[in-house]
Scaffold this active site. Sequence first.
Site, short mmCIF file in Angstrom:
data_model
loop_
_atom_site.label_atom_id
_atom_site.label_comp_id
_atom_site.label_asym_id
_atom_site.label_seq_id
_atom_site.Cartn_x
_atom_site.Cartn_y
_atom_site.Cartn_z
N CYS A 30 -0.48 5.83 7.40
CA CYS A 30 0.54 5.67 8.43
C CYS A 30 1.14 4.27 8.46
O CYS A 30 0.86 3.45 7.60
CB CYS A 30 -0.09 5.96 9.80
SG CYS A 30 -1.76 5.34 9.92
N ARG A 60 7.33 6.15 7.13
CA ARG A 60 5.92 5.97 6.81
C ARG A 60 5.09 7.15 7.31
O ARG A 60 3.88 7.20 7.10
CB ARG A 60 5.38 4.67 7.41
CG ARG A 60 6.09 3.42 6.90
CD ARG A 60 5.36 2.16 7.26
NE ARG A 60 4.19 1.96 6.44
CZ ARG A 60 4.16 1.29 5.29
NH1 ARG A 60 5.28 0.75 4.82
NH2 ARG A 60 3.05 1.16 4.61
N LYS A 1001 -10.46 11.00 -17.00
CA LYS A 1001 -10.99 9.80 -16.34
C LYS A 1001 -10.26 9.53 -15.03
O LYS A 1001 -9.65 8.48 -14.86
CB LYS A 1001 -10.89 8.59 -17.28
CG LYS A 1001 -9.53 8.42 -17.94
CD LYS A 1001 -9.53 7.24 -18.90
CE LYS A 1001 -8.22 7.16 -19.64
NZ LYS A 1001 -8.16 6.09 -20.63
#
Length: 1545
Positions: A30, A60, A1001
């Site tokens: 956030c 955001r 990986k």
Amino acid sequence: MDFGALRGEYQPYEGGAVDLNQILEERDACGVGVIASLKGERTHKCVDDSLSALGCMEHRGACSADNDSGDGAGIMTQIPWQMLSKWCAANGISGFSEESSAVSMTFLPTDKGKRTKAKAELEKAIAAEGLKVLGWRDVPTKNDIVGPMAKITQPAIEQCLIDGAGATGDELERKLYFARKNAEKVRLGNMADLEDMYVCTMSCRTIVYKGMLRSAVVGQFFLDLQDKDYVSSFSIYHRRFSTNTTPKWPLAQPMRFLGHNGEINTLQGNLNWMASNEAKMTNAIWGGREQEFRPLCDPAASDSANLDRVAELLVKTGREPEETMMLLVPEAFRNHPDLEATVPEAKNFYQYYSGIMEAWDGPALLVFSDGKKVGCRLDRNGLRPARFWQTSDDYIYVASEVGVLNDIMSNAPNVVKKGRLGPGTMICVDLENGTFKENEEISKEVSSTRPYGKWLNNIHRLKSCPPLPEPTMDDVSFIESQARAGYASEDVSMIVESMAQEGIEPTWSMGDDTPVPVISSRPRLLYDYFKQRFAQVTNPAIDPLREGLVMSLETTLGAKGNLLDVSSDDAPAVSLSSPFLFDSDLTVIQNHPHLKTATIKARYTNGAGGLKAGLDKLCQECAEAVQKGSECIVITDKPDEGPDSPAIPSLLAVGAVHHHLIKVGLRSKASIVVESASAFSTHHFAVLIGYGASAVCPWLALETARKWRSSTKVEKQMSTGKLPLMSQQDVQRNLKNAINKGLKKILSKMGISLITSYHGAQIFEAYGIGPELIDVAFKGTVSRIGGLTLDELAAETKMFVDSAFPGESETMDKLKISGMYQVKPNGEYHGNNQEMSKLLHKAIGLGGDAPDAESYKLYEEHRNTRPATCLRDRLDIKSDRKPIDISEVESAADIASRFCTGGMSLGAISQECHEAIAVAMNRIGGKSNSGEGGEDPKRFIPISDAKSDGSTDSFPYLRGLKNGDVASSAIKQVASGRFGVTTSFLMSSNQHEIKVAQGAKPGEGGQLPGKKVSPYIAWLRKSKAGVPLISPPPHHDIYSIEDLAQLIFDLHAVNPEAKVSVKLVGQAGIGTVASGVAKANADIIQISGGDGGTGASPLSSIKHCGGPVELGLVESHRTLVENGLRERVVLRADGGCRSGLDVMQWALMGADEFGFGTVAMIATGCVMARICHTNNCPVGVATQREELRARFPGAPSDLVNFFIFAAEEVRVILAEMGYKSLDEVIGRNDLLKQKEQNDPKTNHLDLSLLTTSSGKAGSSKARINQKVHDDGELLDDILLADAGVKKCIETQGTHTVSSKIVNVDRAAMARIAGNIASKYGDDGFKGKLTIKLEGAGGQSFGAFVVGGMDVQLVGEANDYVCKSISGGTVSIMPPPGAGFKAEDSTIAGNTCLYGATGGKIFINGRAGERFAVRNSLGQTVVEGCGDHACEYMTGGVVVCLGRVGRNVGAGMTGGIGYFLDEDNTFESKVNGEIVVMQRISTEAGEKQCKDLISEHVEKTGSPKGKAILADWANMKEQFWQIVPPSEAQTPEACNAEVGAVQVAR
């Protein structure tokens, strides 16, 4: 009144392990901020400004599938006494006053009957504390602006007004705390009626208004927030981005004490240890009522909510908020020169608590308030942005972004200070006395409250003892012990002996194509059934190689004390520098007077129920020892007691004892150490530690190292110089070093810095472990496919034991070969093998010959009748229709258009192979993937010079080409190293792929050995030939979901015609992650399996990390369907796909597109030599050696033939099923069924998760054909519409344009740069476009700028300035008349110049962390920056005119840095592993530095730059030049007089 009677009786608390499944249901990140008045002025403007700032951070956060229901937003303030008092007066309520009252902000059920019950229970709990309910107030809301999905769960919201009945302040806060906690317990006992009851805050100081809202509408929804009488002297605001789209109003933030931007990576361990420690957590302040707030944590709540609960308890127990945050989220205090110089006593504080409280570790910006203080704390790695500023009217502002108030220009004269929170630092405002403190002052105050330095003297720091000098076993006993422990010949040679020799983990290639352990016909160690979890998207992996200074393997042994009331003897008695113990270390521990160690054998008797009985006995003996005062239990598998009494597998023993001690409330009173024969790899250590062992003595691995060193072969190799001279102690220390490095790597994959936070955290998934085993030893571990019982595990263990007892007259002279790593006769089966590759080569006509359909049928038969290697091999396809004629089925061409190849970089594979694959995929309408490493621009142009024999002058090394062929990869990969990512590269792309994780990986960056970095590869990657190239882990600009969303935004911005895909790797919880990625606006999500291929990787990563693609694919598809997000994205599956049958199975599981990796290389000639990492590929597929590349046998037609065969195979299966197209069957897992099986090992395997319907989804073709996701109009679009700008670009003329800019203008200049690059390339534009901006540049300001652009920003900018800049000039300077000093102020965020491949950047001010990471050719001047400057830099020039953070030049293999060192602290900040530092000693170096400073002054008017130039003769002497070896002989660095670099240290 008998308050106790009102409270009621509670059952004694029983600690227990938390369930990872619950934790994985909710992940978030956030944006946050704080506004606070130092004068204590309560104003409505404070509230209003926080709402405005919240609205400017909408990007955001995220919305649900309805595009309207926010993931959550809210604010915390002081209680609005003025407003509420007026309401009370108007409604006849008396007795409500600031001095004696409190408010409960409460979510209640919407059903009136249930609401009445909820209010009654809450009133009862309040009355039980002697408090009085004055009345209830409906919180006025505007409900029509709530989104449809959020409205479904929208609660009734009321405020309960409470009279303190004489209690005030902290006393009243504690009474309210008990009231709330007891009401919560009542709720849990009656979820049918009270599930929707939730207390946001119950306090006499603070209140939280929050909901599942978009940030822009919080103030509109809560009408109170518009009331001018709502006044406060502070506000905390928060905007949430949740990966889960099911609206949950209580999970919106702020919480009761804090707001959290980030992810707690260690959550499962934190919750487990909190459950273990709670019984000891007491303080007189609670009057013996501690039982009432237990259990403190809840795995079903979010990480933020659980951290909030712990912090709240500590503060209410009397700790100051600052101390609480330092304790829970400690600074990386080791290897910290600034801390040593300023607050050395802080180290004592952190060191002491490291043994009592495991760090809540992970990327986190925490804003907090108890109503008396308000502050912010940043995590130890600095992985969240946090900027702060102070104004002349004594206001403090903190925000995830600057510019949120849109006053950068107008308020500049009033700003007296600008800064940022650095890693592990804090700021705090005392609202009662009006003081503002920064980290140094806070740390000094907190650290001096108790004599921590003196208390540390009570802890014995156990230094590692010398290893044993000689082997201790005879040869026969030794080999028999190895066989009993499960060693195979390759385990000894490739792992133990390799680590003993090299001191590092072995490197391997090609991925893992052996069977999943539970379906393997061979016995496997219990460790192999567990896969390491890893960070992706919601939290970042961290970097153990270049940022290892923030990591620690220090651990403790002994009882843990009382966290709520610490004293001098509360820390564990013994401290270890590493969990790896030599035999001699173990002896010391077993005889340590303070630990009172008990050594207990882990053995059982063969036979049904024997293993269970042995475990019960072991657990009972351990518990009894702890009850008698032992603070350390050593579980040992020594000595051997014959085949009838085998050792309990060490992992099973440790896990069972760990969970038993938790269950009986003894876990915090003792540590567990294991003496194990079976532990010989980094993975084994990680699993043992993860399930509770504090330390491990790998006695047989150590003996193996000693035996190897004493062998005649090794003695001879040392005498001839083939091996360096090493003593017995050396090889054992090498083994320890390799294990320690590997442990750091494993921790870092999960984003964890401290072994103490990994200890007991159980950060693994089990594949093939049944519920009986899970319940005994691995409680809380995700195990989704069932598997082994205790007796079945005993039977598998017996196979190892029996192999060590060949018979009375026989002796073992060598270990068996397992074939786990390479194909071996009678060894483990490998999906990719020589027989398979030969059949395929014949079928496709390798080298341009005609394809052979009959041979492909043999290949198909070989694939479809092989031993089971993956979960889908245990599934059959069924149908609900009758077969149809194949002529009715869609064409092979249509099916093949869904095919893609994996991301194989040019560098890992040869130019010939890479280009042949690209040509082939373009021919069939599929998509090849560039991998990480860029592409030669000549490949972007269609071939037009093909001759009749298929040869060309433009690609003379390829055969079988045609006019119109294109060698450009349709998918261009953007990986963590940004190698080859230029603006023109991105403009040549049909799709951009963000590689968050790689199947072989996950959680790690790529690596290309130096011998594979040829001059051509170095040119493509803007690096130095012969120098190894290591990509950082994926954390620099994709360290959270909102940052991934930003990168997606950046790529859409630069090339709006290219879709963006995100590559993930399967593990439990990936469905939740995929939902977040879909909400982050990705067009495509790729799900890879843990069996993916790789050119080079640590062997343990290949074998032990990443889950099956089948589970990841089904979970992702199902979760997206459930959340209404499936139609937003295309799902692509990748990992081990070799045939049409694989395609069909993946389609039924939900895949729209299909990725082929290793098999594509085989189809162009690979023979599976498995030596890719050595640069010695014998057929020129995976090498850069010219003579080997000349042997490359493949042609584009080979791969075309394979894909057409595979597509025809799909057509046959569809016809047999009665379906005409893939579109009709995609997502139909109900058409899969589990095969019947008679293998005892798989009797309890349950694949119903893969065969249960996922629900209906829309058309796959519609998803594939949908347009690129749009981000709306950008600032660039407005500028590009300017007639002057258009003309300038078209005619390569000159033009200047001006504009305002605000923080929501993200990726500004990227689309203009892309427009220019598409026409002229990165540096071909001969005009000059000057763009002058004023205000706050949003994230990724100046990204992808190209030559001919001159961008000037007056104001400041956020994170990722000039990301992947390819040319041009960018200048940033503060507004004229600013009240702050530019050289001391932060005006650019974190991770500036990331992956720069050109251009010049001038910043008149300081920048944040990770400045110029992976800079290739960018040149820059900055006036100070944070930690990790010039990390992974491969070229370019950095000039820094101010102080820097630590770890400068880590992994820097190219380029030069110039650093002004006015306070003589720079030397302690440099990572000297690669670079050296020296004074400027050449004319060329002086000119380079001075010229850039002169240009900096010219561009920005920098006062600091002017002062330096005015006194150049003296100031020059204060510069350090940092130089990597590749630059040592350049004119700028090499002093001609002495012929060598002058090294300062």
